[in-house]
Design an enzyme around this catalytic site. Sequence first.
Site, PDB file in Angstrom:
ATOM      1  N   PHE B  31     -48.469 -14.050 -24.585  1.00 26.59           N
ATOM      2  CA  PHE B  31     -49.919 -14.264 -24.661  1.00 26.59           C
ATOM      3  C   PHE B  31     -50.242 -14.920 -26.000  1.00 26.59           C
ATOM      4  O   PHE B  31     -49.392 -15.008 -26.886  1.00 26.59           O
ATOM      5  CB  PHE B  31     -50.691 -12.949 -24.472  1.00 26.59           C
ATOM      6  CG  PHE B  31     -50.270 -11.832 -25.377  1.00 26.59           C
ATOM      7  CD1 PHE B  31     -50.784 -11.721 -26.652  1.00 26.59           C
ATOM      8  CD2 PHE B  31     -49.328 -10.891 -24.963  1.00 26.59           C
ATOM      9  CE1 PHE B  31     -50.392 -10.699 -27.500  1.00 26.59           C
ATOM     10  CE2 PHE B  31     -48.932  -9.856 -25.798  1.00 26.59           C
ATOM     11  CZ  PHE B  31     -49.471  -9.766 -27.066  1.00 26.59           C
ATOM     12  N   TYR B  32     -51.475 -15.372 -26.133  1.00 24.97           N
ATOM     13  CA  TYR B  32     -51.876 -16.140 -27.308  1.00 24.97           C
ATOM     14  C   TYR B  32     -52.880 -15.372 -28.151  1.00 24.97           C
ATOM     15  O   TYR B  32     -53.821 -14.794 -27.626  1.00 24.97           O
ATOM     16  CB  TYR B  32     -52.489 -17.479 -26.859  1.00 24.97           C
ATOM     17  CG  TYR B  32     -51.461 -18.316 -26.154  1.00 24.97           C
ATOM     18  CD1 TYR B  32     -50.633 -19.167 -26.876  1.00 24.97           C
ATOM     19  CD2 TYR B  32     -51.249 -18.201 -24.783  1.00 24.97           C
ATOM     20  CE1 TYR B  32     -49.645 -19.890 -26.251  1.00 24.97           C
ATOM     21  CE2 TYR B  32     -50.256 -18.922 -24.141  1.00 24.97           C
ATOM     22  CZ  TYR B  32     -49.458 -19.764 -24.880  1.00 24.97           C
ATOM     23  OH  TYR B  32     -48.465 -20.476 -24.267  1.00 24.97           O
ATOM     24  N   LEU B  33     -52.659 -15.401 -29.443  1.00 28.97           N
ATOM     25  CA  LEU B  33     -53.646 -14.844 -30.368  1.00 28.97           C
ATOM     26  C   LEU B  33     -54.621 -15.924 -30.809  1.00 28.97           C
ATOM     27  O   LEU B  33     -55.729 -15.624 -31.228  1.00 28.97           O
ATOM     28  CB  LEU B  33     -52.948 -14.264 -31.604  1.00 28.97           C
ATOM     29  CG  LEU B  33     -51.993 -13.101 -31.354  1.00 28.97           C
ATOM     30  CD1 LEU B  33     -51.380 -12.649 -32.670  1.00 28.97           C
ATOM     31  CD2 LEU B  33     -52.712 -11.939 -30.668  1.00 28.97           C
ATOM     32  N   LYS B  80     -55.007 -13.374 -25.494  1.00 30.33           N
ATOM     33  CA  LYS B  80     -55.618 -14.024 -24.333  1.00 30.33           C
ATOM     34  C   LYS B  80     -54.501 -14.704 -23.547  1.00 30.33           C
ATOM     35  O   LYS B  80     -53.446 -15.002 -24.088  1.00 30.33           O
ATOM     36  CB  LYS B  80     -56.610 -15.095 -24.794  1.00 30.33           C
ATOM     37  CG  LYS B  80     -57.844 -14.556 -25.483  1.00 30.33           C
ATOM     38  CD  LYS B  80     -58.711 -15.677 -26.058  1.00 30.33           C
ATOM     39  CE  LYS B  80     -58.345 -16.001 -27.507  1.00 30.33           C
ATOM     40  NZ  LYS B  80     -58.744 -15.043 -28.519  1.00 30.33           N
TER      41      LYS B  80
END
Lengths: 155, 155
Positions: B31-33, B80
Site C-alpha cells: 500500500f502507499y503512504l 491507501k
Amino acid sequence: MATEIERKFLVNPRSGSRQNGIRKSTFMEQFYLARDPWVRVRIAGDNAKLTIKGPGNLVRAEFEYDIPVEDAEAMRPLGKGTIVKTRHLVPYGDHLWEVDQFHGSLDGLWLAEIELKTADEHFELPDWAGREVTEDGRYANAYLVEHGIPKETRS
Amino acid sequence: MATEIERKFLVNPRSGSRQNGIRKSTFMEQFYLARDPWVRVRIAGDNAKLTIKGPGNLVRAEFEYDIPVEDAEAMRPLGKGTIVKTRHLVPYGDHLWEVDQFHGSLDGLWLAEIELKTADEHFELPDWAGREVTEDGRYANAYLVEHGIPKETRS
C-alpha cells in the site's frame, strides 16, 4: 512502531536563561516527502533519519529509521519544506527538553518540546517556557515552513 | 540510493507457458503512504520494505529499506491503495522476470517486469510477453489500484 507523546511550548524571547544548561547543540536540516501521513527526512551531521508520523498532536504513532546520509541527501530533490534549526538539549528537573532555534525563513523562532511516557506525566516547567502550543497546528514544523512564524510570536 | 531501470510488459492471457519455469512464488501485500514521491510499504511473508521512488517510468531513483513487519502492519491505517498479488520469479535467457499475478479488485491482471543494468541492455522476450507498457502510466501499480484494470486488458 513507537507512540510519541510530546508537549510543545513557546520560548520566552526575553529570557536569557533558556540558554543556560545546554548539554548539546546539533544543527539539523529536515524536509518532507509527504503529508498525511508526514514522511520526514532529517539530516544531522553524519546521521540521517526517515520518520513517518501518524495523525494527532499530543499522542501519535511514529516510525523512525536510520538511513544513509547519502540517501537523505539524494532525496532532497523529492522533498518540500526545508527547515534548518539548531536543537539544544536542555536538562530541567527530571526531563530533557529539546529547544529548537530556527534559522532561515523562520529565524527568530524558538520552540521547546518535552517527550513524556504518558499523556498526564508530571514535569516541571522552566521559567523560559511560554504558552503551550501542543494542540496549535500553526506551530507544527511542516505548517511553519509554509506559513512562516505566526504573527503573535513575531518580535 | 539505487537507480532502478525496469521494463514492464503485459502477459498474454492465453499463454499457458507463462507458468512454466517458475522458480519461486511469493504472496505480497502493498500500500502507499504517499505519492509524488511514491512511498510504498510492502509485506511479503516475514519481510517488509519501505520504498521511496522518484519520478519517471523506465529509469528512476529508488530508496529501499527493510523495516519490521510489525511496523508495516501498524502503518496500514495510514496507507491507501492496497494491492495484493503473487509475484512469480521466472528465469528466461540471462534474466530473471518478475511476473505479477494480481488478486482482489485487479484479479485477472498479470504484468511482467524485468530489471536491467542499463536502459539499452539486450534481453530475450519470452513468448508469453505481450505489449510493452513501461511508459504507460495506466499500468503503474498505484494507478491500477485507483482505476482498475484498463479496458484493453480486461478479459
